[in-house]
Design an enzyme around this catalytic site. Structure first.
Site, short mmCIF file in Angstrom:
data_model
loop_
_atom_site.label_atom_id
_atom_site.label_comp_id
_atom_site.label_asym_id
_atom_site.label_seq_id
_atom_site.Cartn_x
_atom_site.Cartn_y
_atom_site.Cartn_z
N ASP A 456 0.85 -1.18 0.00
CA ASP A 456 0.00 0.00 0.00
C ASP A 456 0.90 1.24 0.00
O ASP A 456 2.07 1.16 0.37
CB ASP A 456 -0.89 -0.03 1.25
CG ASP A 456 -1.72 1.23 1.39
OD1 ASP A 456 -2.36 1.62 0.41
OD2 ASP A 456 -1.69 1.83 2.48
N ASP A 650 -7.03 -2.08 3.77
CA ASP A 650 -6.08 -3.12 3.39
C ASP A 650 -6.41 -4.48 4.01
O ASP A 650 -5.83 -5.49 3.63
CB ASP A 650 -4.66 -2.73 3.82
CG ASP A 650 -4.19 -1.44 3.17
OD1 ASP A 650 -4.39 -1.31 1.94
OD2 ASP A 650 -3.65 -0.58 3.88
#
Length: 758
Positions: A456, A650
């Site tokens: 990420d 996430d």
């Protein structure tokens, strides 16, 4: 009239004349004549030690008056699990029906007393060693009579060795053959034969009699085997105790009390009575009691136990502090944000415990081999007895019995059972010391083989908060004035970018002026006064609204600044890279990992960061629900995927990947979804996790080699295959010593992981 003296959670009022009551909020002692305040509820007056407690009580009286639910039967007794088979659990201590090992408390606490199994085994070992020594010396000194040997060996075998017979029988009943199956059969056979030979020698055939016509006995062999196995058990339990010591040391970092600030007064309160939102004073040299944020004061805090960084970290108002870290020379007031089991330290303890109890896939292979190995050894032992009884030299039955017992003893798979759990225990403890928290052993094993890393952007590669990365001014204007006046005006703003500009000015020790009246134009910027000058911060739309010529600023990105109605400069705010990101990405790339950025951010912003880091594969503008689909796509291509992230968005991808890696400064949901958490919150932790994974897996393979090497080499020798050529036989005593050495080798090799460099 109701009695005004009332104790919380007690349905009966305190008898008249009582001089002291308990504050319903903090449970401190209160003397009503000197109480700081009182509050009436349902006809009863309650007294308090401070006005802060009064306010809390008045907001929600039932929260403090409702009696707690009585503990359930399960809560009254601790849960115990097997260290080798974590799926085996029960309330209270006992032994595992699969492997025969003593169960251990699932949750280690500071109140955990001495290990009863260790105390018991050490006591049995001491008695066994004292009684076995004369039996061993009798092999070299004048021979002891069989009755004396019986008297010495019986307590050793039947009392000291009782746990082995109990576990051996349990393994037969549960059909889970293990090391205790072989020990019980081997020592039991040797002892029973010797007992018969002593008490009723006439029952022993002449073929099994030795010199002088008396049957041979093997009391010394049975006693020595029990003593050596007890020694191995004590060494093993002590090694497991050391892993628990690491958790107890972490628990010991939490202070027992906290200094609560209420109405300008301070008092020490038990840590369990601290609630979210409480203000706490942390004095110089004290440990931070819970996780929270600094409200007043400045100091430096030693966070090495969390981050591994040796240098103290400066803390001022707004800075986060972590429970268990050590305060320096300053005093500060903090607001409690996470208490009890929510603190980072409590999460670390819980995750380390879970990881140490988990089993790697390679352990299941060892279990399957052991399940086949034990019955095979019993079969080899029986075959050895039959062959020696039929074709061996005289006395055939004696040779047959001795060699059959030796096969059972040397093949005990204790080293095989220890090979993986010991390495996992020590390895996860070492990882925790290095800021790498491993939730399960599967992740530790898979980390070695990962070939693709999805990362990420925000909060993982970057700091996750805006920061001034550039600023400047037009000719004739001091750039420092641009930053100082902008920061002064932003003090009146609540915009997310305001704190970044203010922080940049403070880092440069610029003196900020008190802002005048300010007006915000949503989506455009803010206008106000500072130092008596008219200041404007915003974009082209704001400058157009104010009729300010912005031609000279067209080539500069970021927030434009006007002073006195004229364009003056610019401030560029962006999400900056974490200081360690670049070096970590390079190290991971050299390690052979393919790195892919997966982010929900705009493609332009994502590609700017990716280009800066040399990342060529970018998945931008990905919705949270689609991140797990990206992981699955790479997995379908045959990739072994690790996903690193920090946010709630996430979490699905972290759970989907072979290895989910959460940043320690991220959300709780991300950490719960991941199998590895990096306490410090930077990608260098992945480099450390890879090193640890390789070291642990290498150690496990070495352990399995030691275990199989001893068995594969020892069983044929114990069976007597060398006797026809070399005349060599392996006595049961030497077999027991070799079996114990294999366990010692595995334990010693696993403990080397404590010195692995991360």
């Amino acid at each position: 009239m109701n009695n005004p003296f009332q104790i919380v959670n007690n349905p009966k009022p305190v008898p008249p004349g009582a001089a002291m009551v308990k504050d319903p909020v903090c449970h401190m002692d209160v003397y009503p004549p000197n109480a700081a305040g009182s509050h009436a509820h349902n006809g009863t007056t309650y007294y308090f030690c401070s006005k802060g407690c009064v306010a809390k009580f008045a907001a929600d009286p039932e929260k403090y008056l409702t009696p707690p639910k009585p503990p359930t039967a399960e809560e009254l007794t601790a849960e115990y699990i097997c260290p080798m088979d974590p799926e085996v659990s029960q309330i209270g201590p006992g032994t595992c029906p699969k492997c025969g090992m003593a169960l251990e408390p699932k949750v280690i606490t500071l109140q955990s007393g001495p290990n009863p199994e260790l105390i018991d085994m050490e006591r049995r070992l001491k008695v066994a060693a004292v009684l076995t020594l004369p039996l061993l010396l009798s092999m070299f000194l004048p021979h002891l009579s069989n009755w004396v040997q019986l008297a010495l060996a019986t307590p050793v075998v039947l009392w000291a060795g009782y746990p082995f017979f109990e576990r051996g029988w349990q393994s037969i009943v549960s059909r889970h053959a293990n090391m205790f199956t072989l020990i019980a059969i081997g020592t039991g056979t040797a002892y029973l034969y010797s007992l018969v030979a002593t008490a009723a020698p006439e029952w022993i055939p002449n073929a099994m009699r030795g010199h002088g016509g008396m049957p041979a006995v093997y009391f010394e062999a049975a006693a020595t085997i029990v003593t050596l196995v007890l020694l191995g058990q004590v060494l093993e339990i002590r090694a497991r105790e050391r892993t628990g010591d690491a958790i107890r040391a972490l628990l010991g970092l939490t202070p027992k009390t906290a200094r609560v600030v209420m109405d300008g007064h301070e008092m020490d309160m038990p840590i369990e009575n601290v609630h979210k939102g409480d203000l706490l004073r942390v004095r110089p040299g004290e440990r931070v009691p819970v996780d929270g944020v600094v409200k007043e004061g400045t100091t430096s805090v030693d966070e090495s136990m969390i981050t591994g960084e040796p240098l103290p970290v400066e803390k001022a108002a707004g800075a986060k502090v972590t429970g268990g870290t050590m305060n320096g020379t300053g005093s500060f007031v903090m607001k409690a944000e996470r208490v009890g089991q929510e603190t980072l330290l409590a999460q670390i303890v819980r995750m380390v415990g879970e990881a140490q109890r988990s089993r790697a896939p390679i352990q299941r292979v060892a279990d399957q081999v052991a399940g086949i190995f034990v019955p095979a050894v019993v079969a080899v032992s029986i075959l050895t007895f039959v062959v020696w009884a039929l074709v061996g030299p005289e006395p055939r039955l004696t040779y047959a019995l001795v060699n059959a017992v030796a096969v059972l003893i040397i093949a005990c798979p204790c080293a095989l059972g220890l090979a993986t759990p010991m390495a996992i225990l020590v390895g996860t403890g070492r990882g925790a010391e290095g800021g790498v928290l491993i939730r399960n052993a599967e992740a530790l094993e898979a980390m070695e083989r990962i070939d693709t890393l999805l990362v990420d952007k925000t909060g993982t590669l970057t700091e996750g908060k805006p920061r001034v990365i550039d600023y400047g001014s037009l000719p004739g204007v001091d750039p420092m004035d641009v930053l100082r006046l902008a920061a002064s005006l932003e003090q009146a703003s609540e915009h997310p970018l305001a704190s970044a500009i203010i922080r940049a000015a403070q880092e440069r020790t610029l003196h900020l002026s008190k802002p005048g009246i300010a007006r915000t134009f949503p989506g455009e910027g803010v206008v106000g006064q500072a130092d008596g000058k008219h200041i404007a911060l915003g974009n082209a739309a704001l400058f157009a609204r104010l009729n300010i010529d912005a031609t000279a600023l067209q080539s500069h990105e970021g927030i434009w600044v006007a002073i006195g109605g004229k364009a003056a400069g610019w401030i560029q705010v962006a999400d900056a890279l974490k200081p360690t990101t670049r070096a970590a990405i390079e190290a991971l790339r050299r390690d052979g990992l393919s790195i892919v950025m997966v982010t929900g951010d705009r493609r332009a912003a994502a590609e700017r960061i990716a280009k800066d880091l040399g990342i060529t594969q970018v998945e931008a503008e990905v919705l949270p629900v689609d991140k797990s689909a990206v992981v699955e796509r790479y997995q379908k291509q045959g990739k072994l995927v690790a996903m690193a992230g920090d946010g709630i968005n996430d979490a699905p991808a972290l759970a989907k990947a072979q290895v989910g890696i959460a940043m320690g400064n991220g959300t709780d949901i991300a950490m719960e979804s991941a199998s590895i958490t990096l306490v410090k919150g930077d990608l260098e932790g992945i480099v450390r996790a890879r090193r640890l994974s390789r070291a642990v897996m290498r150690n496990i393979r070495q352990n399995l080699f030691f275990a199989f090497f001893y068995n594969l080499l020892g069983v044929p020798v114990a069976a007597g295959v060398l006797y026809p050529v070399f005349g060599l036989l392996l006595s049961p005593m030497l077999a027991a010593a070799a079996m114990t050495m294999s366990s010692v080798s595995v334990i010693s090799n696993s403990l080397r992981l404590r010195r692995v460099s991360l």
